[in-house]
Every structure is written in C-alpha cells, then in structure tokens.
Scaffold this motif. Structure first.
Motif, PDB file in Angstrom:
ATOM      1  N   MET A  23      -1.716   7.846   6.701  1.00 51.39           N
ATOM      2  CA  MET A  23      -1.775   6.631   7.508  1.00 51.39           C
ATOM      3  C   MET A  23      -1.474   6.983   8.955  1.00 51.39           C
ATOM      4  O   MET A  23      -0.538   7.728   9.239  1.00 51.39           O
ATOM      5  CB  MET A  23      -0.765   5.584   7.012  1.00 51.39           C
TER       6      MET A  23
ATOM      7  N   HIS B 288     -10.034   8.755  10.118  1.00 52.77           N
ATOM      8  CA  HIS B 288     -11.090   8.705   9.101  1.00 52.77           C
ATOM      9  C   HIS B 288     -11.724  10.081   8.874  1.00 52.77           C
ATOM     10  O   HIS B 288     -12.220  10.364   7.771  1.00 52.77           O
ATOM     11  CB  HIS B 288     -12.139   7.670   9.484  1.00 52.77           C
TER      12      HIS B 288
ATOM     13  N   ASP C 230      -8.528  -0.124   9.609  1.00 47.45           N
ATOM     14  CA  ASP C 230      -8.378  -0.477   8.195  1.00 47.45           C
ATOM     15  C   ASP C 230      -7.449  -1.667   8.043  1.00 47.45           C
ATOM     16  O   ASP C 230      -7.661  -2.533   7.185  1.00 47.45           O
ATOM     17  CB  ASP C 230      -7.842   0.723   7.419  1.00 47.45           C
TER      18      ASP C 230
ATOM     19  N   HIS D 147      -6.036   6.344   6.614  1.00 52.94           N
ATOM     20  CA  HIS D 147      -6.210   4.975   7.068  1.00 52.94           C
ATOM     21  C   HIS D 147      -5.551   4.790   8.429  1.00 52.94           C
ATOM     22  O   HIS D 147      -4.672   5.568   8.821  1.00 52.94           O
ATOM     23  CB  HIS D 147      -5.610   3.990   6.067  1.00 52.94           C
TER      24      HIS D 147
ATOM     25  N   LEU E  79      -9.801  -2.534   0.559  1.00 51.11           N
ATOM     26  CA  LEU E  79      -8.427  -2.045   0.536  1.00 51.11           C
ATOM     27  C   LEU E  79      -7.476  -3.131   0.027  1.00 51.11           C
ATOM     28  O   LEU E  79      -6.587  -2.861  -0.792  1.00 51.11           O
ATOM     29  CB  LEU E  79      -8.003  -1.578   1.923  1.00 51.11           C
TER      30      LEU E  79
ATOM     31  N   TRP F 299       0.826  -1.210   0.000  1.00 56.51           N
ATOM     32  CA  TRP F 299       0.000   0.000   0.000  1.00 56.51           C
ATOM     33  C   TRP F 299       0.860   1.260   0.000  1.00 56.51           C
ATOM     34  O   TRP F 299       0.646   2.168  -0.807  1.00 56.51           O
ATOM     35  CB  TRP F 299      -0.933   0.003   1.215  1.00 56.51           C
TER      36      TRP F 299
ATOM     37  N   ASP G 100      -9.831  11.365   6.070  1.00 54.26           N
ATOM     38  CA  ASP G 100      -9.689  10.424   4.949  1.00 54.26           C
ATOM     39  C   ASP G 100      -8.363   9.676   4.979  1.00 54.26           C
ATOM     40  O   ASP G 100      -7.807   9.321   3.923  1.00 54.26           O
ATOM     41  CB  ASP G 100      -9.844  11.159   3.611  1.00 54.26           C
TER      42      ASP G 100
ATOM     43  N   ALA H 139      -8.768   5.802  15.202  1.00 59.31           N
ATOM     44  CA  ALA H 139      -9.394   5.486  13.919  1.00 59.31           C
ATOM     45  C   ALA H 139     -10.374   6.583  13.513  1.00 59.31           C
ATOM     46  O   ALA H 139     -10.418   6.990  12.338  1.00 59.31           O
ATOM     47  CB  ALA H 139     -10.102   4.134  13.997  1.00 59.31           C
TER      48      ALA H 139
ATOM     49  N   GLY I 246      -7.187  -6.881   6.922  1.00 61.95           N
ATOM     50  CA  GLY I 246      -7.384  -5.665   6.133  1.00 61.95           C
ATOM     51  C   GLY I 246      -8.796  -5.617   5.609  1.00 61.95           C
ATOM     52  O   GLY I 246      -9.390  -6.666   5.284  1.00 61.95           O
ATOM     53  N   LYS I 247      -9.378  -4.446   5.558  1.00 66.29           N
ATOM     54  CA  LYS I 247     -10.706  -4.315   4.961  1.00 66.29           C
ATOM     55  C   LYS I 247     -10.635  -4.799   3.520  1.00 66.29           C
ATOM     56  O   LYS I 247      -9.700  -4.482   2.783  1.00 66.29           O
ATOM     57  CB  LYS I 247     -11.171  -2.869   5.027  1.00 66.29           C
TER      58      LYS I 247
END
Length: 425
Positions: free
Chosen positions: A185, A209, A236, A214, A260, A123, A212, A205, A256-257
């Motif tokens: 992040m 969020h 995430d 992670h 993603l 990522w 925007d 978190a 991990g979601k």
C-alpha cells in the motif's frame, strides 16, 4: 475532468451567503456566539481546519429535519422513502463530483480519519503481513500516519516514508526507490495541510501499480479546493471530509474501486449493512450499504450534496485559481519580514495555505495576538508532529484560505503579524 476556463470570483457576493463572516470577535467569551464590547471584525483564515457553511447548506439540513426527517432503507411509509431517495442521491452526486463510476464506490463515513481506518482495518488486517511494506510520506497527517503505523504493528508489516526535500516537495526519486515488490500500500496526502505541497498523486499511483500495490490518497485538502478525478489519478482508495468543503461536520467520504470494496469484509457490524441474519451467520448488503452500519449520516449526506452544488456553481477551477492567488499573495507579503520563516514550496507552487513562524515567538503566542486583532488562524503541529520534528520546530502558525477570503484580509493578517513583531522586539 477537462480543463476549465477560470474567472475571477465575485467574492463580495459569495460572502453574503456566509452570515458568520459579519461577526465581531474578541474579548471575554461568556456565551458561545457572543463576545465582549472589545471586539474586532472576524478575519477567518482557518479553512484548512474547517470551512464556513453557506446558508443554502444550512437550509438543506433544516429542510430535512422539518420536512422529511426519517430513517432510511427501513420504512415503507412516505417519509422514509423520501429520505432514502435523498440519501441515495447524495451518494450519486458525490460519485459524479469526484469522477467515480457510481454510488457503489462511495461510502459515507464521519470524516477522513474514519475512512482511513475503514480501509486499514477492513483491508489491511486481512492483506498485510510480515514482509509487506506500507509506504507513506513524511508530510502525512496523523489520520494516515498513526493508522498505518498501528496496523503495521498488528500485522507485522513495516512502514517506510518518502522524503520531503528542503523545498517542501516530495522526493519522487526516493519514492521510486522505496516502492518495490514488497510494497502493498502507498498512502499519501494529496495536498499537505502544513506545507501546502501538491503531491503528484497520479505518479504515485503509477509507481504503486507497477509493483501490484494499492494507493490510498488523502484528499482532505484537495477535494475542497481543486477539481479532482479519482479515475484520472487511478486511486484505489480516496478519502475526504465534508466540513472542509462548505458542508457540515460529521460527514466524510471513502471512495474505493468497486472490486476492492467487494472483496473486503465490513469494518463495522449491525443494522442496515446486513442482507440476512441467522443465529449462526450473517450475509452483507450490497455496496455501499455494506460499509454503513447503523443509522447513517442522513442529514449530513444530504447537506454534503448541497455543498457540492454550491461549489460547482462557483466552479472548482475558479476555486483553485482563487486559492492559489491568495496563497501567493500571502507568501509574498509574509516574505517581506526577514524574521518570518515560511514552510513549504514557493507561493506560486502550493495549495491555499501558508504555515510560518515568527522568530523567537511560539506559534501559540502569535496566534493569541492575531486573535486580539480578530484574525483566526491555526497554531500547533496541525496533526503533523513528525513533520514538525523534521522541520526542527515544535509548532507553526497556519493561515488557510477559501472562496470568501480577500487580499485585504491577508493584509490584516500581515499587519497583525507586524504588530506582534513590534511587541516582541
């Protein structure tokens, strides 16, 4: 996860499942597993590094190798089919245990460190660039700190650190200041392996969020010791290791979601993770196999499921309650000495470990003396060297507890520390 009623653990019964706890240790080591005549009963207080393994988990490994040892997803024959089902079921079991939506969100790695690196490379290299910020905490394990530090160097991103206050807690006001629209992040430890601090992962978190960004939670010290629901946290990414929760070494988990993980390119390439290959290009297998290149950790994954079965039979709320009881007791007993400095929050507000130093005695020397008393602890910087620099000490002594530990073992620790105090007086 809902609130669970806690019950006192039957520690004596639990200890019967761990033959290693009956060992005598000390003296000269000539053959692994054997000591000299000058030995002491083992008091194992190094569980934050690695927990011990119950007979049922060892038997699950033996059953695999004796009964259906085969590679997975590659054979039509019976053994391969049996191993594949067991390995897939292990992913399902882990997903259920941490509140994931399904096996597609569970990647088996070899440890928390590899899980961190998988996200950082798969990522981070694709998504980070100049102007982006990765926000960590000052109490991060090297698995997080070093990984994101080096990825930032490769991508031109910057790294910032949320302060730890004088009580060893995370400064959430500082977190709110640091996390902004430049943040890509937020990577934070859930329970500090040095301070015992429990970080409000859900609040982090939410902050991430809101901008925007992670959030990646290092659950190496939390998943083994307390109920964890990644959905409630809204993480995430989330990582932990099997060897700290009664499982074998060589198995880690990356949650991990799904959306993603689907958008990320693989971290490793080879067999098992491909759908189609030509001389010109390749396509990838579905999740989670897309990120499990080569022969995977089959026996370890199956054994991790057995470890989860054991912990759930004990009850994770009971595990947490027992750990907190022991941590508070150890904190109070060690606080009886005015020449012992304890790091982190008070004993009633921490995970199941206590890091401390005895004035004028290096942690390694203290650890050696404790070992002479049969007490196994960790000494060093615990892979948190920058945090120790902040504390102004080169190393610390850490006692960490688990379901098979007792107050009498903590008394043995305190007695050994007192002997060291007399020796160095």
């Amino acid at each position: 996860m809902g609130t669970q009623e806690t019950q006192p653990l039957d520690v004596a019964s639990i200890r019967e499942d761990f033959p290693i706890l009956d060992r005598m240790v000390g003296g000269e080591i000539e053959t692994p597993g054997e000591g000299s005549a000058d030995t002491q009963p083992l008091v194992y207080l190094d569980n934050a590094a690695t927990s011990q393994t119950p007979e049922s988990v060892v038997e699950s490994i033996v059953d695999y190798y004796y009964g259906y040892n085969s590679n997975v997803h590659r054979g039509i024959h019976h053994l391969s089919q049996e191993a594949s089902v067991a390995y897939e079921n292990a992913h399902d079991r882990v997903a259920e245990f941490i509140g994931a939506d399904g096996r597609e969100e569970i990647i088996f790695t070899k440890n928390t460190t590899e899980s961190m690196n998988l996200v950082a490379y798969a990522w981070g290299l694709a998504e980070l660039g100049p102007g982006d910020t990765v926000v960590l905490t000052e109490m991060e394990h090297h698995a997080s700190l070093v990984t994101w530090q080096q990825i930032a160097k490769k991508t031109g991103a910057s790294v910032e650190y949320i302060r730890v206050d004088d009580d060893g807690r995370l400064d959430m006001d500082h977190a709110a200041d640091l996390i902004d629209d430049s943040t890509a992040m937020v990577s934070a430890v859930h329970v500090s392996n040095t301070l015992g601090t429990v970080v409000p992962a859900g609040e982090l978190a939410d902050l991430a969020h809101d901008h925007d960004a992670h959030v990646f939670i290092d659950g190496a010290q939390s998943v083994p010791t307390r109920p964890v629901d990644v959905g409630e946290i809204d993480a995430d990414f989330f990582a932990f290791s099997g060897h700290k929760m009664l499982g074998p070494t060589g198995i880690g988990v990356l949650y991990g979601k799904q959306h993603l993980l689907e958008g990320m390119e693989p971290y490793l390439y080879g067999g098992e993770m491909i759908r189609s290959v030509t001389y010109d290009d390749s396509t990838w297998e579905d999740l989670p196999w897309k990120f499990e290149a080569g022969t995977p950790v089959i026996a370890q994954g199956i054994a991790l499921e057995a470890a989860i079965d054991y912990l759930e039979e004990v009850g994770m709320a009971n595990v947490q309650s027992h750990e907190e009881l022991l941590a508070e007791y150890a904190y109070d007993r060690l606080s009886e000495f005015d020449d012992v400095e304890i790091y982190g929050p008070p004993g009633d507000d921490r995970g199941g470990l206590v890091a401390f130093n005895l004035d004028g005695v290096h942690a390694h020397d203290l650890s050696s003396i404790l070992n002479d008393h049969g007490v196994a602890i960790r000494a060093g910087d615990h892979c948190t060297q920058p945090l120790h620099d902040k504390l102004g000490v080169p190393a610390s002594t850490r006692a960490s507890f688990y379901i098979y530990n007792t107050k009498s073992e903590i008394d043995a620790l305190v007695d050994a520390v007192d002997d060291a105090r007399q020796l160095f007086a």
